[in-house]
Design a protein around this motif. Structure first.
Motif, mmCIF file in Angstrom:
data_model
loop_
_atom_site.group_PDB
_atom_site.id
_atom_site.type_symbol
_atom_site.label_atom_id
_atom_site.label_comp_id
_atom_site.label_asym_id
_atom_site.label_seq_id
_atom_site.Cartn_x
_atom_site.Cartn_y
_atom_site.Cartn_z
ATOM 1 N N ASP A 85 -0.468 3.093 6.029
ATOM 2 C CA ASP A 85 -0.354 2.002 5.017
ATOM 3 C C ASP A 85 1.057 1.783 4.677
ATOM 4 N N GLU A 147 -8.519 -1.942 6.227
ATOM 5 C CA GLU A 147 -7.106 -2.300 6.224
ATOM 6 C C GLU A 147 -6.929 -3.841 6.550
ATOM 7 N N GLN A 150 -7.638 -6.055 3.679
ATOM 8 C CA GLN A 150 -6.679 -6.172 2.715
ATOM 9 C C GLN A 150 -5.611 -7.027 3.169
ATOM 10 N N ARG A 167 -14.112 -4.416 0.346
ATOM 11 C CA ARG A 167 -12.819 -3.783 0.761
ATOM 12 C C ARG A 167 -12.502 -2.352 0.470
ATOM 13 N N LYS A 171 -11.957 1.151 2.724
ATOM 14 C CA LYS A 171 -10.705 1.745 2.761
ATOM 15 C C LYS A 171 -10.626 3.124 2.382
#
Length: 325
Positions: A85, A147, A150, A167, A171
């Motif tokens: 991330d 991810e 996103q 989402r 996630k």
């Protein structure tokens, strides 16, 4: 907060065993890989996922030796996803410390994340239940999709509340949900108990992420361990922002700020944007939705046996719903 500390104190010995196992799991003779892997581990964390594994195991035949082979890989998966991330988000700090990508570089961070993922898969082979492995691998697939989604929605102001919720389900919520589910399964609980615990974990995972997104907008750097407004700088439009844009008088102003931040690739001051969201109804509306998920989480525990773990899960749920860091 006192109650949360009491829970951690009650499980202190077992949490310490998990911590030791985490260190042993990522240990390698390769000096740099050892240092990068230990970096995030040493930065600490609430270890919420391992604690959920341990507490869920108390609804069945609890054996620490078995529990740790579920708790450790789930925390490692979480850690690996954070390292990745930070690369995607160009993040310099996490938990008040330099990120792996910031202290080393993006390439080192990506391989460190891959290494930690691989170690997680190795540890869980100690659990000889195919269903456990299937559930975990499916969750990793869903996390990856979350991810990707996103990234797809970066600076997309026309996304819906449903887009956002789906989402964060992938996630964040799923990994917390399976922490509860797999902890119960490893302790041989009946299916109905592991299902109820999955529902608890899923709903509390939604609370966790919504609260995280609220804190990014209203928290201080000292509280949250990173500069406030980090989400919007990366292009991540979260629930309070989407809800604030429901105000027709505010929407054009927010869109204009989002456009400005986007054009400057997030390398700009976002205090005006933060003031807009803080002055809107977006934060309060997000809190209301968070409370709905919190109520659902606690309701899913209703029919479970009245063991100490049930009270502890309720306490942790309230802490997550009200946390300020």
């Amino acid at each position: 907060m006192k109650n949360l500390m009491e829970i951690y104190t009650r499980k202190k010995k077992d949490i310490a065993a998990i911590e030791k196992e985490l260190e042993e799991s990522v240990y390698t003779d390769h000096a740099m890989l050892r240092e990068t892997s230990m970096h995030l581990l040493k930065a600490g964390g609430k270890r919420i996922r391992p604690v959920f594994v341990l507490l869920s195991g108390e609804f069945g035949s609890y054996q620490l030796q078995t529990m740790k082979h579920v708790a450790v890989p789930l925390e490692l998966i979480h850690m690996a996803s954070l390292v990745h991330d930070d690369v995607i988000d160009d993040a310099n700090t996490r938990r008040g410390q330099l990120t792996v990508r910031s202290k080393w570089d993006n390439r080192i961070a990506m391989f460190t994340g891959d290494y930690i993922f691989a170690k997680a898969l190795g540890v869980i082979t100690q659990i000889h239940k195919p269903a456990v492995h299937q559930i975990m691998s499916k969750a990793i697939v869903e996390m990856s999709i979350g991810e990707m989604e996103q990234i797809r929605f970066f600076f997309q102001s026309e996304q819906t509340i449903r887009d956002y919720l789906l989402r964060i389900r992938r996630k964040t919520a799923l990994l917390i949900a399976i922490s509860c589910q797999l902890g119960a399964m490893a302790a041989d609980t009946p299916d109905w108990i592991s299902s109820k615990l999955y529902a608890f974990g899923y709903n509390i995972g939604m609370v966790f992420q919504i609260r995280d997104d609220i804190l990014d907008l209203i928290g201080t750097e000292k509280q949250i361990g990173k500069p406030p407004g980090s989400d919007v700088k990366q292009g991540n439009i979260t629930l309070p922002v989407l809800l604030a844009m429901q105000d027709p008088s505010l929407k054009p102003l927010i869109l204009s700020e989002l456009d400005r931040i986007h054009k400057l690739d997030g390398q700009t001051d976002v205090s005006r944007f933060l003031d807009m969201i803080r002055g809107s109804e977006g934060i309060d509306k997000a809190e209301v939705l968070s409370q709905k998920y919190l109520d659902k989480a606690i309701a899913s525990l209703d029919k479970l046996p009245n063991v100490q773990a049930k009270k502890d899960l309720i306490e942790i749920a309230h802490f997550i719903g009200n946390r300020s860091y």
